[in-house]
Write a protein that holds these residues in place. Structure first.
Motif, PDB file in Angstrom:
ATOM      1  N   SER A  76       0.897  10.691   2.301  1.00 31.17           N
ATOM      2  CA  SER A  76      -0.407  10.323   1.764  1.00 31.17           C
ATOM      3  C   SER A  76      -0.837  11.243   0.624  1.00 31.17           C
ATOM      4  CB  SER A  76      -1.465  10.345   2.869  1.00 31.17           C
ATOM      5  OG  SER A  76      -1.620  11.657   3.389  1.00 31.17           O
ATOM      6  N   GLY A 112       0.796  -1.223   0.000  1.00 30.51           N
ATOM      7  CA  GLY A 112       0.000   0.000   0.000  1.00 30.51           C
ATOM      8  C   GLY A 112       0.827   1.271   0.000  1.00 30.51           C
ATOM      9  N   ASN A 140      -5.789   6.886  -3.627  1.00 26.60           N
ATOM     10  CA  ASN A 140      -6.147   5.814  -4.556  1.00 26.60           C
ATOM     11  C   ASN A 140      -5.575   6.059  -5.947  1.00 26.60           C
ATOM     12  OD1 ASN A 140      -7.624   4.387  -2.627  1.00 26.60           O
ATOM     13  ND2 ASN A 140      -9.520   5.498  -3.080  1.00 26.60           N
ATOM     14  N   ALA A 155      -9.747  13.948  -8.519  1.00 26.26           N
ATOM     15  CA  ALA A 155      -9.872  13.432  -7.150  1.00 26.26           C
ATOM     16  C   ALA A 155      -9.943  14.534  -6.105  1.00 26.26           C
ATOM     17  CB  ALA A 155      -8.699  12.508  -6.840  1.00 26.26           C
ATOM     18  N   LYS A 178       2.655   4.357  -1.338  1.00 22.35           N
ATOM     19  CA  LYS A 178       2.259   5.125  -2.513  1.00 22.35           C
ATOM     20  C   LYS A 178       3.435   5.697  -3.299  1.00 22.35           C
ATOM     21  CE  LYS A 178      -2.104   6.513  -0.321  1.00 22.35           C
ATOM     22  NZ  LYS A 178      -1.862   5.912   0.993  1.00 22.35           N
ATOM     23  N   LEU A 219      -1.823   5.223  -5.998  1.00 19.67           N
ATOM     24  CA  LEU A 219      -1.559   3.792  -6.079  1.00 19.67           C
ATOM     25  C   LEU A 219      -1.833   3.243  -7.472  1.00 19.67           C
ATOM     26  CD1 LEU A 219      -3.074   2.529  -2.690  1.00 19.67           C
ATOM     27  CD2 LEU A 219      -0.674   2.455  -3.357  1.00 19.67           C
ATOM     28  N   ARG A 220      -2.902   3.727  -8.077  1.00 21.26           N
ATOM     29  CA  ARG A 220      -3.311   3.163  -9.360  1.00 21.26           C
ATOM     30  C   ARG A 220      -2.474   3.685 -10.535  1.00 21.26           C
ATOM     31  NH1 ARG A 220      -9.414   3.375 -12.036  1.00 21.26           N
ATOM     32  NH2 ARG A 220      -8.866   2.297 -13.980  1.00 21.26           N
ATOM     33  N   ALA A 247      -8.233  10.661   0.633  1.00 26.51           N
ATOM     34  CA  ALA A 247      -8.429   9.245   0.320  1.00 26.51           C
ATOM     35  C   ALA A 247      -8.497   9.022  -1.184  1.00 26.51           C
ATOM     36  CB  ALA A 247      -9.707   8.730   0.992  1.00 26.51           C
ATOM     37  N   ASN A 248      -9.210   9.900  -1.884  1.00 24.46           N
ATOM     38  CA  ASN A 248      -9.318   9.775  -3.337  1.00 24.46           C
ATOM     39  C   ASN A 248      -7.966   9.953  -4.023  1.00 24.46           C
ATOM     40  OD1 ASN A 248     -12.079   9.398  -3.096  1.00 24.46           O
ATOM     41  ND2 ASN A 248     -12.579  11.554  -3.436  1.00 24.46           N
TER      42      ASN A 248
END
Length: 529
Positions: free
Chosen positions: A259, A236, A478, A509, A238, A481-482, A474-475
């Protein structure tokens, strides 16, 4: 901590006005305030501070034995009862107190820790840190405010030994709530390499991004079954595991929070933040990573790798990996002990760049706002950090069993060393810390060289509060990571197109909303300096 004359005169006036009432209350600090009906944590802290100041002109009253309760993070050591049994004998003699510890296991401490404060449970002292709710609980009134008078009287050894900047770093909104650790650390990352393989191929010493690239590509090409670099992005994380070195350290930047992809230049007094993914430096780094991927420095399946990178290196499956200096120093010592046929070395890829010192709030101890024993709690913290007998016992266990002392400042693990380890006793790291006798000399030399390059900057102690942008954070996470991880590991063919898509997805996001909130907090923080 800054001593302000107006504040001092105010405190004197308060003590004079309340002296008759406080003297009547007597006993341990905070006891009078806790006779009241349940009140907010902040009110409790204020009352406790008033009560403990009643004895400013006399010696602490140790006539009544006190049982302290301490909240620590980590699993309970197997030999806790034995070690803390000896500790309590010493504490009984020195401050007429004993201590009992409640351990919050690593698996769920982050959930349980704030609940302990929210419920105002009965405990006196808590481990805390900039990564373990310090700022959050300080602002919520979870900790007693520590004034100069309190520290000078009940933690005099700590007050004398602690550098002024360490106290200042631990302030939250101009007030102090923690006794920080007193231990020099630098947060820069370094790389562990197979020095024997470097020598085998007659490569230049590895000391820059360029010489490192030559090393890993040569190993990948010449050594079958050995990858050039070991990474573990599957948990996880990033960022690419080299980003701190090649993006932050190389450019003298500091990432606000891992983050989100925002950073600022260390020497920027205005603290203007920027999206690191939308910079020329990041574009250049993508090309660097793509070159390593094309030359098979790591597997195409790296993003799903779940192996322990250190164990892979120890097994001869990888030729380098990045971590902090302390971790790699112990890895080096372990390799020399267990695999002497492999010669390894610690290398700094950014030796001439600014170095960031770990702020004092990396570890520390605080007094719970609900404590009835503020004075005795501070006295215990003072002993943990500065009394050599107590510091040795609580940090390393029982001499001859858990560790063997070597002189005044070194040790070797004892036969039962694994039975006393694994919890946050680093909360009282201090100048009395011993060093493992097997700790490599070269790691010490690297650290010594770094200390002259440690750079103190205006935002050193800034902590981002994402309360108002949690959904956007949070968005964005994600998206990182993607889109960012595959891009950084060279799994995207068209770098420009991949970078543009990453930025587009970040905007969707809500990254601009985060930027506005972040910059607003930074501006306010700097205005209060």
């Amino acid at each position: 901590m800054k001593h302000k004359q107006k504040r001092f005169m105010f405190l004197l006036a308060m003590v004079f006005a309340l002296s008759t009432w406080l003297t009547a209350c007597g006993g341990e600090g905070g006891s009078a305030s806790n006779q009241e009906s349940n009140s907010s944590s902040g009110k409790s802290a204020s009352a406790n501070n008033a009560a403990v100041n009643q004895t400013d002109d006399s010696q602490p009253d140790l006539s009544q034995e006190v049982k302290l309760k301490m909240l620590m993070i980590g699993g309970k050591p197997a030999d806790y009862d034995e070690v803390f049994g000896e500790l309590n004998q010493l504490l009984k003699e020195k401050i007429n107190a004993t201590v009992e510890v409640e351990f919050l296991d690593w698996a769920d401490w982050s959930q349980k820790y704030p609940l302990k404060f929210a419920a105002n449970e009965n405990f006196d002292i808590a481990y805390t840190a900039n990564w373990a709710y310090y700022n959050d609980q300080a602002r919520k009134g979870g900790f007693v405010e520590l004034t100069e008078d309190l520290l000078q009287k009940y933690a005099p050894l700590t007050w004398e030994a602690m550098p002024e900047f360490a106290w200042q770093q631990a302030e939250v909104d101009g007030k102090l709530y923690m006794v920080p650790n007193n231990n020099n650390e630098v947060t820069d990352k370094v790389v562990l390499i197979r020095e024997d393989l470097r020598k085998k191929y007659h490569l230049e010493p590895v000391n820059s991004p360029e010489t490192y690239s030559a090393y890993v590509k040569t190993i990948a090409a010449g050594e079958q079954g050995i990858s050039g670099f070991g990474a573990k992005p599957a948990d996880g994380w990033k960022w690419h595991e080299l980003d701190q070195i090649l993006l932050e350290q190389q450019n003298n930047w500091n990432l606000i929070d891992y983050s989100i992809p925002f950073a600022y230049k260390l020497d920027d007094e205005k603290g203007q933040v920027f999206n690191v993914y939308d910079t020329p430096e990041f574009s250049q780094l993508l090309a660097y990573y793509k070159d390593l991927a094309v030359n098979k420095v790591w597997s195409k399946n790296i993003v799903s790798n779940k192996n322990d990178t250190w164990q892979d290196m120890k097994a001869g499956k990888t030729a380098s990996y990045a971590q902090n200096l302390g971790t790699l120093a112990f890895n080096l010592a372990e390799m020399r002990r267990d695999k002497p046929e492999y010669e390894v070395a610690i290398v700094d890829l950014t030796p001439d760049k600014k170095k960031i010192g770990a702020i004092s709030t990396q570890n520390g101890m605080a007094v719970h706002a609900g404590s009835k024993n503020v004075e005795r709690s501070l006295m215990l913290i003072d002993l943990l950090q500065n009394d050599k007998e107590i510091h040795d016992l609580t940090m390393y266990g029982i001499a001859g069993k858990h560790y063997e002392p070597s002189g005044d400042d070194k040790y070797t693990p004892g036969p039962s060393s694994e039975s006393y380890t694994g919890f946050s006793n680093w909360g009282w790291n201090s100048l009395l810390n011993r060093k493992d006798a097997s700790y490599p000399v070269e790691a010490d030399q690297i650290l010594e060289g770094w200390m002259d390059k440690v750079y103190h900057f205006p935002l050193e102690t800034f902590v981002f509060d994402d309360t108002h942008v949690k959904n956007e954070v949070a968005n964005v996470g994600n998206v990182m990571l993607r889109y960012a991880i595959p891009l950084e590991y060279g799994l995207i063919d068209d770098l420009d197109k991949g970078q543009a898509e990453l930025i587009k997805q970040l905007e969707a996001a809500g990254i601009d909303t985060i930027r506005q909130e972040l910059q607003s907090q930074i501006d306010a923080f700097l205005a209060n300096q």
